[in-house]
Motif scaffolding. Structure first.
Motif, PDB file in Angstrom:
ATOM      1  N   LEU A 290      35.990  37.173  44.342  1.00  0.00           N
ATOM      2  CA  LEU A 290      35.370  38.085  43.327  1.00  0.00           C
ATOM      3  C   LEU A 290      35.225  37.518  41.969  1.00  0.00           C
ATOM      4  O   LEU A 290      34.091  38.028  41.467  1.00  0.00           O
ATOM      5  CB  LEU A 290      36.422  39.287  43.005  1.00  0.00           C
ATOM      6  N   LEU A 291      35.660  36.459  41.783  1.00  0.00           N
ATOM      7  CA  LEU A 291      35.405  35.757  40.514  1.00  0.00           C
ATOM      8  C   LEU A 291      34.950  34.544  40.569  1.00  0.00           C
ATOM      9  O   LEU A 291      34.600  33.938  39.676  1.00  0.00           O
ATOM     10  CB  LEU A 291      36.826  35.418  39.618  1.00  0.00           C
ATOM     11  N   ASP A 292      34.536  33.858  41.826  1.00  0.00           N
ATOM     12  CA  ASP A 292      33.704  32.665  42.008  1.00  0.00           C
ATOM     13  C   ASP A 292      32.394  32.863  41.635  1.00  0.00           C
ATOM     14  O   ASP A 292      31.596  33.721  42.505  1.00  0.00           O
ATOM     15  CB  ASP A 292      34.083  32.134  43.290  1.00  0.00           C
ATOM     16  N   VAL A 293      31.803  32.220  40.742  1.00  0.00           N
ATOM     17  CA  VAL A 293      30.379  32.460  40.622  1.00  0.00           C
ATOM     18  C   VAL A 293      29.708  31.147  40.959  1.00  0.00           C
ATOM     19  O   VAL A 293      30.032  30.207  40.224  1.00  0.00           O
ATOM     20  CB  VAL A 293      29.995  32.819  38.939  1.00  0.00           C
ATOM     21  N   GLU A 294      28.536  31.359  41.815  1.00  0.00           N
ATOM     22  CA  GLU A 294      27.807  29.966  42.117  1.00  0.00           C
ATOM     23  C   GLU A 294      26.988  29.282  40.798  1.00  0.00           C
ATOM     24  O   GLU A 294      26.788  30.074  39.796  1.00  0.00           O
ATOM     25  CB  GLU A 294      26.585  30.469  43.154  1.00  0.00           C
ATOM     26  N   GLY A 295      26.951  28.176  40.700  1.00  0.00           N
ATOM     27  CA  GLY A 295      26.569  27.256  39.533  1.00  0.00           C
ATOM     28  C   GLY A 295      27.511  27.101  38.478  1.00  0.00           C
ATOM     29  O   GLY A 295      27.081  26.253  37.671  1.00  0.00           O
ATOM     30  N   LEU A 296      28.546  27.710  38.504  1.00  0.00           N
ATOM     31  CA  LEU A 296      29.651  27.450  37.544  1.00  0.00           C
ATOM     32  C   LEU A 296      30.601  26.469  38.189  1.00  0.00           C
ATOM     33  O   LEU A 296      31.143  26.598  39.484  1.00  0.00           O
ATOM     34  CB  LEU A 296      30.347  28.397  37.068  1.00  0.00           C
TER      35      LEU A 296
ATOM     36  N   ALA B  71      51.610  38.297  47.871  1.00  0.00           N
ATOM     37  CA  ALA B  71      51.002  38.282  46.779  1.00  0.00           C
ATOM     38  C   ALA B  71      50.094  37.128  46.367  1.00  0.00           C
ATOM     39  O   ALA B  71      48.894  37.122  45.735  1.00  0.00           O
ATOM     40  CB  ALA B  71      51.785  38.576  45.622  1.00  0.00           C
ATOM     41  N   ALA B  72      50.747  35.806  46.692  1.00  0.00           N
ATOM     42  CA  ALA B  72      49.800  34.704  46.391  1.00  0.00           C
ATOM     43  C   ALA B  72      48.611  34.570  47.311  1.00  0.00           C
ATOM     44  O   ALA B  72      47.525  34.236  46.800  1.00  0.00           O
ATOM     45  CB  ALA B  72      50.641  33.560  46.545  1.00  0.00           C
ATOM     46  N   VAL B  73      48.630  34.909  48.584  1.00  0.00           N
ATOM     47  CA  VAL B  73      47.557  34.707  49.507  1.00  0.00           C
ATOM     48  C   VAL B  73      46.436  35.819  49.038  1.00  0.00           C
ATOM     49  O   VAL B  73      45.286  35.414  48.925  1.00  0.00           O
ATOM     50  CB  VAL B  73      47.766  35.012  50.668  1.00  0.00           C
ATOM     51  N   THR B  74      46.877  37.166  48.573  1.00  0.00           N
ATOM     52  CA  THR B  74      45.856  38.047  48.265  1.00  0.00           C
ATOM     53  C   THR B  74      45.168  37.670  46.803  1.00  0.00           C
ATOM     54  O   THR B  74      43.854  37.889  46.648  1.00  0.00           O
ATOM     55  CB  THR B  74      46.614  39.320  48.130  1.00  0.00           C
TER      56      THR B  74
ATOM     57  N   PHE C 253      37.611  43.669  39.561  1.00  0.00           N
ATOM     58  CA  PHE C 253      38.788  42.759  39.934  1.00  0.00           C
ATOM     59  C   PHE C 253      40.350  43.294  39.594  1.00  0.00           C
ATOM     60  O   PHE C 253      41.236  43.264  40.413  1.00  0.00           O
ATOM     61  CB  PHE C 253      38.609  41.419  39.509  1.00  0.00           C
ATOM     62  N   PRO C 254      40.392  44.053  38.594  1.00  0.00           N
ATOM     63  CA  PRO C 254      41.654  44.507  38.063  1.00  0.00           C
ATOM     64  C   PRO C 254      42.116  45.978  38.959  1.00  0.00           C
ATOM     65  O   PRO C 254      43.363  46.008  39.332  1.00  0.00           O
ATOM     66  CB  PRO C 254      41.631  45.132  36.681  1.00  0.00           C
ATOM     67  N   LEU C 255      41.048  46.802  39.752  1.00  0.00           N
ATOM     68  CA  LEU C 255      41.529  47.918  40.441  1.00  0.00           C
ATOM     69  C   LEU C 255      41.989  47.147  41.803  1.00  0.00           C
ATOM     70  O   LEU C 255      42.865  47.577  42.121  1.00  0.00           O
ATOM     71  CB  LEU C 255      40.297  48.534  40.523  1.00  0.00           C
ATOM     72  N   ILE C 256      41.156  46.138  42.155  1.00  0.00           N
ATOM     73  CA  ILE C 256      41.565  45.522  43.607  1.00  0.00           C
ATOM     74  C   ILE C 256      42.935  44.914  43.544  1.00  0.00           C
ATOM     75  O   ILE C 256      43.936  45.059  44.331  1.00  0.00           O
ATOM     76  CB  ILE C 256      40.404  44.800  43.968  1.00  0.00           C
ATOM     77  N   MET C 257      43.023  44.325  42.275  1.00  0.00           N
ATOM     78  CA  MET C 257      44.429  43.833  42.252  1.00  0.00           C
ATOM     79  C   MET C 257      45.682  44.807  42.389  1.00  0.00           C
ATOM     80  O   MET C 257      46.719  44.610  42.733  1.00  0.00           O
ATOM     81  CB  MET C 257      44.526  42.772  41.210  1.00  0.00           C
ATOM     82  N   HIS C 258      45.445  45.808  41.272  1.00  0.00           N
ATOM     83  CA  HIS C 258      46.486  46.735  41.333  1.00  0.00           C
ATOM     84  C   HIS C 258      46.681  47.532  42.805  1.00  0.00           C
ATOM     85  O   HIS C 258      47.639  48.023  43.078  1.00  0.00           O
ATOM     86  CB  HIS C 258      46.134  47.765  40.254  1.00  0.00           C
ATOM     87  N   THR C 259      45.663  47.692  43.276  1.00  0.00           N
ATOM     88  CA  THR C 259      45.642  48.271  44.891  1.00  0.00           C
ATOM     89  C   THR C 259      46.558  47.526  45.645  1.00  0.00           C
ATOM     90  O   THR C 259      47.384  47.999  46.681  1.00  0.00           O
ATOM     91  CB  THR C 259      44.066  48.418  45.591  1.00  0.00           C
ATOM     92  N   ALA C 260      46.223  46.270  45.627  1.00  0.00           N
ATOM     93  CA  ALA C 260      47.037  45.273  46.527  1.00  0.00           C
ATOM     94  C   ALA C 260      48.375  45.385  46.002  1.00  0.00           C
ATOM     95  O   ALA C 260      49.337  45.146  46.888  1.00  0.00           O
ATOM     96  CB  ALA C 260      46.420  43.850  46.348  1.00  0.00           C
ATOM     97  N   ASP C 261      48.849  45.437  44.845  1.00  0.00           N
ATOM     98  CA  ASP C 261      50.043  45.604  44.303  1.00  0.00           C
ATOM     99  C   ASP C 261      50.996  46.777  44.954  1.00  0.00           C
ATOM    100  O   ASP C 261      52.003  46.490  45.330  1.00  0.00           O
ATOM    101  CB  ASP C 261      50.249  45.980  42.710  1.00  0.00           C
TER     102      ASP C 261
END
Length: 162
Positions: free
Chosen positions: A154-160, A143-146, A100-108
């Motif tokens: 990436l951070l949505d986990v089923e069952g939580l 940025a908001a949409v991304t 997740f951090p790598l993808i967000m910085h790439t998006a940056d």
């Protein structure tokens, strides 16, 4: 990655400092010793190299620190995400939490590039601040949409709870 970033930053700082010092010493020697004129006198052409050297030293040094800090931030977030995913016993080992951090910085980087390319005047009389604000607003929406898409993917986990 972190050690490499620190090493690159070190060489950026050293390179900027060496260029600055060489230009400063050269300008001083030519001006003071050879021509007998004061330091930073506009009659000395080497003063231009001196000022460029100062600029390179300042830019290379400060950007080296920024680069090193961002690299450390990304690595820290990846370690934290991996550890949290492991401790929570998430399915799949939590690889998405690590990336997740790598993808967000790439998006940056991509969104910032789009913002720079979008900051153009519509007409020669257009206010530069309006151009920048339009570009900034576009970047904020991107940025908001991304961020929303990356977080939900990436951070949505089923069952939580969502």
């Amino acid at each position: 990655y972190g050690f490499g970033a620190s090493l690159v930053a070190l060489f950026m700082q050293l390179g900027g400092g060496i260029y600055t010092k060489a230009a400063d010493v050269g300008a001083d020697m030519v001006g003071k010793i050879d021509a007998g004129i004061p330091e930073d006198d506009p009659r000395n052409p080497a003063v231009i190299a001196d000022l460029v050297g100062d600029n390179v030293g300042d830019c290379a040094g400060s950007m080296a620190d920024v680069f090193e800090s961002i690299a450390a931030e990304v690595i820290g977030a990846m370690i934290l995400g991996g550890t949290l995913a492991k401790e929570a016993k998430l399915p799949g080992g939590g690889a998405s939490f690590i990336f997740f951090p790598l993808i967000m910085h790439t998006a940056d980087v991509v969104i910032s590039t789009c913002g720079v390319l979008a900051a153009k005047a519509r007409s020669p009389r257009d206010d530069p601040l309006d151009c920048m604000l339009r570009s900034y607003a576009g970047c904020m929406v991107l940025a908001a949409v991304t961020m929303l898409c990356a977080t939900r993917t990436l951070l949505d986990v089923e069952g939580l709870p969502s």
